[in-house]
Scaffold this motif. Sequence first.
Motif, PDB file in Angstrom:
ATOM      1  N   ASP A 291       0.837  -1.203   0.000  1.00 35.11           N
ATOM      2  CA  ASP A 291       0.000   0.000   0.000  1.00 35.11           C
ATOM      3  C   ASP A 291       0.872   1.252   0.000  1.00 35.11           C
ATOM      4  OD1 ASP A 291      -2.402  -1.466   0.150  1.00 35.11           O
ATOM      5  OD2 ASP A 291      -2.144  -1.701   2.319  1.00 35.11           O
TER       6      ASP A 291
ATOM      7  N   TYR B  71       1.623  10.451   6.314  1.00 35.15           N
ATOM      8  CA  TYR B  71       1.341   9.045   6.578  1.00 35.15           C
ATOM      9  C   TYR B  71       2.623   8.216   6.489  1.00 35.15           C
ATOM     10  CZ  TYR B  71      -3.423  10.699   5.667  1.00 35.15           C
ATOM     11  OH  TYR B  71      -4.603  11.398   5.691  1.00 35.15           O
TER      12      TYR B  71
ATOM     13  N   GLN C  65       0.692   1.038  12.142  1.00 30.92           N
ATOM     14  CA  GLN C  65      -0.059   0.253  11.173  1.00 30.92           C
ATOM     15  C   GLN C  65      -1.245   1.090  10.681  1.00 30.92           C
ATOM     16  OE1 GLN C  65       1.260  -2.897  10.448  1.00 30.92           O
ATOM     17  NE2 GLN C  65       2.851  -2.041  11.775  1.00 30.92           N
ATOM     18  N   ASN C  66      -1.834   0.671   9.574  1.00 29.46           N
ATOM     19  CA  ASN C  66      -2.997   1.384   9.036  1.00 29.46           C
ATOM     20  C   ASN C  66      -2.669   2.869   8.867  1.00 29.46           C
ATOM     21  OD1 ASN C  66      -5.623   1.350   8.067  1.00 29.46           O
ATOM     22  ND2 ASN C  66      -6.514   1.907  10.039  1.00 29.46           N
ATOM     23  N   TYR C  67      -1.482   3.140   8.359  1.00 29.77           N
ATOM     24  CA  TYR C  67      -0.948   4.505   8.359  1.00 29.77           C
ATOM     25  C   TYR C  67      -1.700   5.458   7.442  1.00 29.77           C
ATOM     26  CZ  TYR C  67       1.503   1.970   4.634  1.00 29.77           C
ATOM     27  OH  TYR C  67       1.804   1.160   3.562  1.00 29.77           O
ATOM     28  N   ASN C  68      -2.481   4.949   6.485  1.00 31.09           N
ATOM     29  CA  ASN C  68      -3.240   5.828   5.599  1.00 31.09           C
ATOM     30  C   ASN C  68      -4.577   6.262   6.181  1.00 31.09           C
ATOM     31  OD1 ASN C  68      -1.574   6.231   3.324  1.00 31.09           O
ATOM     32  ND2 ASN C  68      -2.045   4.183   2.555  1.00 31.09           N
ATOM     33  N   ASP C  69      -4.897   5.805   7.375  1.00 30.61           N
ATOM     34  CA  ASP C  69      -6.145   6.189   8.027  1.00 30.61           C
ATOM     35  C   ASP C  69      -5.924   7.500   8.772  1.00 30.61           C
ATOM     36  OD1 ASP C  69      -8.450   6.513   9.469  1.00 30.61           O
ATOM     37  OD2 ASP C  69      -8.517   4.468  10.250  1.00 30.61           O
TER      38      ASP C  69
ATOM     39  N   PRO D  72      -4.595   5.949  12.757  1.00 29.54           N
ATOM     40  CA  PRO D  72      -3.511   4.999  12.524  1.00 29.54           C
ATOM     41  C   PRO D  72      -3.172   4.271  13.817  1.00 29.54           C
ATOM     42  CG  PRO D  72      -2.673   7.243  12.607  1.00 29.54           C
ATOM     43  CD  PRO D  72      -4.169   7.342  12.609  1.00 29.54           C
TER      44      PRO D  72
END
Length: 281
Positions: A96, A103, A112-116, A120
Amino acid sequence: MQLWRARRTCGQMTTSYNHALFLVLCLLCWAPAPVVGDCLPEAVPEKNRTYIQDIDGNDIPIGFLRMDWHSSVIATAIARILVEEVLGYHTTADADPALRSRYAFLALAGCQNYNDAEGPMCASGTPDLRIHIAMATWLGTNIDSWDEVQEMFSTHAPKDLGAMGWTGREHMFVKKQTLVDAYEAEGVMLDFYKGYNVSHHKVHKYFDSVFDIDSTMLKPCHFPGSTFQDTVLMASYLRWTGDRDGVLEVNDGKFIAKCDQTHWWVSPACRYNISECIPAA
């Protein structure tokens, strides 16, 4: 077969805006390679490459993160070739891409989930540092986010290793004929910000209206990675301008942009009549 795939990849990168890097990568890919699948002559064979170790002593590859723009895609590909074939390390690239530089800072810090933009997942204990390098990120307007990450993750914050070798700029662009038309008709200079003062000039007539633009060709304001959805940037906007009507509070005092018809953020000067807004991207 591997060399052919490398050549095909170079062909797919012709859409990049950084032609110099594109040319370098293609020359690397087309160089005679004694080992199948490698780009460089005398490349370190894959079986002879080494891993780095995590804090538990486990072998892991050097993790790259590319950004969601062409210069980063190419720079990441070049860097991986050099790290693998010259330095002799195994590498991997996260599936991703980071949608914004901020981000990427979080990803490098182990989130983790750094694009949220909203949440994140950043470990309070030992971070999962599987991403080690991000190429072609931009500090510029992200300096506040960089400083925030440095403060949040003092023991494992990312480090800035310097410039990539080129300068990037953001500009507003107005066609020359539009500048000439406005100046000859009213003496208004559209290459000067005061020429857009709605108290004195109605210069929207020299531009298309927002209603002239096919909205199906536009992304909505709040698509993933959008500046308008970035709660940190929008909080800064509100703090700098006090424009409470230009933002929406989503939760816990966080704000996103307030958009009209899902595609346009309307500036204070033309909110009373959107037909007098000048579209800008």
